[in-house]
Write a protein that holds these residues in place. Sequence first.
Motif, PDB file in Angstrom:
ATOM      1  N   GLY A 145     -46.512 -47.941  -8.084  1.00 32.84           N
ATOM      2  CA  GLY A 145     -45.546 -49.021  -7.948  1.00 32.84           C
ATOM      3  C   GLY A 145     -46.036 -50.212  -7.152  1.00 32.84           C
ATOM      4  N   GLU A 146     -47.333 -50.263  -6.855  1.00 33.96           N
ATOM      5  CA  GLU A 146     -47.880 -51.337  -6.015  1.00 33.96           C
ATOM      6  C   GLU A 146     -48.958 -52.126  -6.749  1.00 33.96           C
ATOM      7  OE1 GLU A 146     -47.470 -49.307  -1.588  1.00 33.96           O
ATOM      8  OE2 GLU A 146     -49.347 -49.089  -2.692  1.00 33.96           O
ATOM      9  N   VAL A 147     -49.212 -53.345  -6.223  1.00 30.55           N
ATOM     10  CA  VAL A 147     -50.335 -54.156  -6.689  1.00 30.55           C
ATOM     11  C   VAL A 147     -51.111 -54.648  -5.469  1.00 30.55           C
ATOM     12  CG1 VAL A 147     -49.092 -54.913  -8.760  1.00 30.55           C
ATOM     13  CG2 VAL A 147     -49.028 -56.329  -6.686  1.00 30.55           C
ATOM     14  N   VAL A 148     -52.359 -55.015  -5.694  1.00 28.49           N
ATOM     15  CA  VAL A 148     -53.165 -55.695  -4.682  1.00 28.49           C
ATOM     16  C   VAL A 148     -53.408 -57.115  -5.162  1.00 28.49           C
ATOM     17  CG1 VAL A 148     -55.415 -55.805  -3.526  1.00 28.49           C
ATOM     18  CG2 VAL A 148     -54.243 -53.601  -3.791  1.00 28.49           C
ATOM     19  N   ILE A 149     -53.269 -58.072  -4.253  1.00 23.94           N
ATOM     20  CA  ILE A 149     -53.418 -59.488  -4.579  1.00 23.94           C
ATOM     21  C   ILE A 149     -54.598 -60.069  -3.812  1.00 23.94           C
ATOM     22  CG2 ILE A 149     -52.309 -61.761  -4.437  1.00 23.94           C
ATOM     23  CD1 ILE A 149     -49.603 -60.258  -4.539  1.00 23.94           C
ATOM     24  N   ASP A 150     -55.461 -60.813  -4.517  1.00 22.29           N
ATOM     25  CA  ASP A 150     -56.444 -61.677  -3.860  1.00 22.29           C
ATOM     26  C   ASP A 150     -55.691 -62.905  -3.369  1.00 22.29           C
ATOM     27  OD1 ASP A 150     -58.745 -60.126  -4.269  1.00 22.29           O
ATOM     28  OD2 ASP A 150     -59.067 -60.961  -6.273  1.00 22.29           O
ATOM     29  N   VAL A 151     -55.617 -63.086  -2.063  1.00 25.79           N
ATOM     30  CA  VAL A 151     -54.765 -64.123  -1.487  1.00 25.79           C
ATOM     31  C   VAL A 151     -55.456 -65.483  -1.552  1.00 25.79           C
ATOM     32  CG1 VAL A 151     -53.558 -64.887   0.589  1.00 25.79           C
ATOM     33  CG2 VAL A 151     -53.662 -62.447   0.041  1.00 25.79           C
ATOM     34  N   ALA A 152     -54.751 -66.449  -2.158  1.00 31.12           N
ATOM     35  CA  ALA A 152     -55.227 -67.833  -2.163  1.00 31.12           C
ATOM     36  C   ALA A 152     -54.664 -68.603  -0.978  1.00 31.12           C
ATOM     37  CB  ALA A 152     -54.831 -68.521  -3.470  1.00 31.12           C
ATOM     38  N   ALA A 153     -53.417 -68.315  -0.628  1.00 32.68           N
ATOM     39  CA  ALA A 153     -52.762 -68.974   0.510  1.00 32.68           C
ATOM     40  C   ALA A 153     -51.613 -68.105   0.968  1.00 32.68           C
ATOM     41  CB  ALA A 153     -52.265 -70.363   0.113  1.00 32.68           C
ATOM     42  N   ALA A 154     -51.247 -68.266   2.228  1.00 32.04           N
ATOM     43  CA  ALA A 154     -50.128 -67.520   2.807  1.00 32.04           C
ATOM     44  C   ALA A 154     -49.214 -68.488   3.527  1.00 32.04           C
ATOM     45  CB  ALA A 154     -50.637 -66.453   3.779  1.00 32.04           C
ATOM     46  N   GLY A 155     -47.903 -68.282   3.381  1.00 30.38           N
ATOM     47  CA  GLY A 155     -46.955 -69.059   4.150  1.00 30.38           C
ATOM     48  C   GLY A 155     -46.868 -68.533   5.570  1.00 30.38           C
ATOM     49  N   VAL A 156     -46.641 -69.439   6.510  1.00 27.78           N
ATOM     50  CA  VAL A 156     -46.487 -69.075   7.921  1.00 27.78           C
ATOM     51  C   VAL A 156     -45.046 -69.383   8.311  1.00 27.78           C
ATOM     52  CG1 VAL A 156     -47.401 -69.342  10.261  1.00 27.78           C
ATOM     53  CG2 VAL A 156     -48.896 -69.734   8.283  1.00 27.78           C
ATOM     54  N   ASN A 157     -44.360 -68.391   8.865  1.00 29.92           N
ATOM     55  CA  ASN A 157     -42.942 -68.522   9.161  1.00 29.92           C
ATOM     56  C   ASN A 157     -42.654 -68.137  10.603  1.00 29.92           C
ATOM     57  OD1 ASN A 157     -41.689 -68.841   6.237  1.00 29.92           O
ATOM     58  ND2 ASN A 157     -43.249 -67.238   6.107  1.00 29.92           N
ATOM     59  N   TYR A 158     -41.557 -68.679  11.138  1.00 31.00           N
ATOM     60  CA  TYR A 158     -41.222 -68.376  12.529  1.00 31.00           C
ATOM     61  C   TYR A 158     -41.048 -66.873  12.783  1.00 31.00           C
ATOM     62  CZ  TYR A 158     -39.365 -68.879  17.217  1.00 31.00           C
ATOM     63  OH  TYR A 158     -39.192 -68.789  18.572  1.00 31.00           O
ATOM     64  N   PRO A 159     -40.459 -66.101  11.846  1.00 35.42           N
ATOM     65  CA  PRO A 159     -40.401 -64.656  12.084  1.00 35.42           C
ATOM     66  C   PRO A 159     -41.769 -64.013  12.303  1.00 35.42           C
ATOM     67  CG  PRO A 159     -38.860 -65.239  10.357  1.00 35.42           C
ATOM     68  CD  PRO A 159     -39.662 -66.491  10.658  1.00 35.42           C
ATOM     69  N   ASP A 160     -42.844 -64.597  11.747  1.00 32.12           N
ATOM     70  CA  ASP A 160     -44.181 -64.060  11.989  1.00 32.12           C
ATOM     71  C   ASP A 160     -44.513 -64.099  13.480  1.00 32.12           C
ATOM     72  OD1 ASP A 160     -44.720 -63.592   9.247  1.00 32.12           O
ATOM     73  OD2 ASP A 160     -45.300 -65.685   8.979  1.00 32.12           O
ATOM     74  N   VAL A 161     -44.083 -65.171  14.151  1.00 29.34           N
ATOM     75  CA  VAL A 161     -44.287 -65.273  15.597  1.00 29.34           C
ATOM     76  C   VAL A 161     -43.574 -64.130  16.309  1.00 29.34           C
ATOM     77  CG1 VAL A 161     -43.861 -66.685  17.646  1.00 29.34           C
ATOM     78  CG2 VAL A 161     -44.561 -67.785  15.504  1.00 29.34           C
ATOM     79  N   LEU A 162     -42.325 -63.897  15.921  1.00 30.22           N
ATOM     80  CA  LEU A 162     -41.526 -62.849  16.569  1.00 30.22           C
ATOM     81  C   LEU A 162     -42.081 -61.458  16.284  1.00 30.22           C
ATOM     82  CD1 LEU A 162     -37.936 -64.217  15.824  1.00 30.22           C
ATOM     83  CD2 LEU A 162     -39.323 -64.544  17.885  1.00 30.22           C
ATOM     84  N   ILE A 163     -42.540 -61.244  15.038  1.00 32.21           N
ATOM     85  CA  ILE A 163     -43.089 -59.929  14.672  1.00 32.21           C
ATOM     86  C   ILE A 163     -44.327 -59.615  15.521  1.00 32.21           C
ATOM     87  CG2 ILE A 163     -44.255 -58.667  12.817  1.00 32.21           C
ATOM     88  CD1 ILE A 163     -42.349 -60.155  10.871  1.00 32.21           C
ATOM     89  N   VAL A 164     -45.214 -60.590  15.669  1.00 31.73           N
ATOM     90  CA  VAL A 164     -46.430 -60.392  16.466  1.00 31.73           C
ATOM     91  C   VAL A 164     -46.089 -60.069  17.920  1.00 31.73           C
ATOM     92  CG1 VAL A 164     -48.408 -61.630  17.436  1.00 31.73           C
ATOM     93  CG2 VAL A 164     -47.947 -61.743  14.987  1.00 31.73           C
ATOM     94  N   GLN A 165     -45.016 -60.671  18.416  1.00 30.03           N
ATOM     95  CA  GLN A 165     -44.619 -60.460  19.812  1.00 30.03           C
ATOM     96  C   GLN A 165     -43.767 -59.203  19.991  1.00 30.03           C
ATOM     97  OE1 GLN A 165     -42.591 -64.154  20.558  1.00 30.03           O
ATOM     98  NE2 GLN A 165     -44.472 -65.249  21.073  1.00 30.03           N
TER      99      GLN A 165
END
Length: 325
Positions: free
Chosen positions: A25-45
């Motif tokens: 049920g999964e795929v692997v993606i070669d990433v061309a670009a990623a969005g950066v979002n404020y929740p990413d800051v909170l998740i890292v912290q």
Amino acid sequence: MICSAFAPVEELHHGDFPEPQAGPGEVVIDVAAAGVNYPDVLIVQGKYQTKPALPFVPGSEAAGRIAAVGPDVTGVTIGDRVIAFTGSGAFAEQVRVPATQVWPVPDGVDLEVAAGISITYGTSYHALKDRAQLKPGETLLVLGAGGGVGLTAVELGKHMGARVIAAASSAEKLALAKAQGADELIDYAQEDLRERIKQLTDGKGVDVAYDPVGGPMNLTAVKSLAWGGRLLVVGFAGGDIPSIPANLLLLKSASAVGVLWGNSVRADPVAQGGNMRQLLAWLADGSLKPVIDTRFALPDAVAALQHLEKRKVKGKVLLTLQPAS
């Protein structure tokens, strides 16, 4: 980019991580670009509602090409251009994602632009369409209207036929909201938010209030609802989680409605998949015009997250990894 401990974003480091493998049920993606979002800051912290197991690769959304397809996956093939809601893992050369959280990118749509669509536009469309059931002719108040999700709420609200009141903390951010379709502007650093809303609505209040900020403005938004109004609780970028006086909702027959798009994708992938395909179709035909604030290279992800922490972002922040063909 690897997070080895919940800590300030400066503790992230660029290095090697085990190569992802596509399971059932999964795929692997070669990433061309990623969005950066404020929740990413909170998740890292370690301050977000959910905490990934350490160590992990942050990054909640990506665009690229399908590199591998696991068992029981249909509808996508190797080489397809897609966007994905990843939850985590997008700040890398490859990411593993459930196939139900992957959607095809129409021909002619730039992958870098598409990389920043899923969370901001997905959240706002789900909020306005599914949770608030916004109708043409209604009045929509958008707090934090110059930020990533706020701008998309302005743009989508106008596209859906609402009268949009954009509220933000600077003239520069409001000018951006105006360019995205806002009908009225409120600089809440200079004006009394509640009084200005009263003036703009002839004292009736707003039908829908979109709040990704939280803090004291949330109470103002509740007090500014019209009869039968709906408050959309989208996030707490202001830092403080507000308490909503239930009596204010009772007196106006109003509703406070939670919006957590990521969990909605997991709970109802069919409905949210339909929403994403609609958003991508609007992107392809030019109905939506995402605002890109800044692009960073993958090794500069710390700088990208710091840029968000300063809360001066106007539009979308992206990490780029390879040519977005």
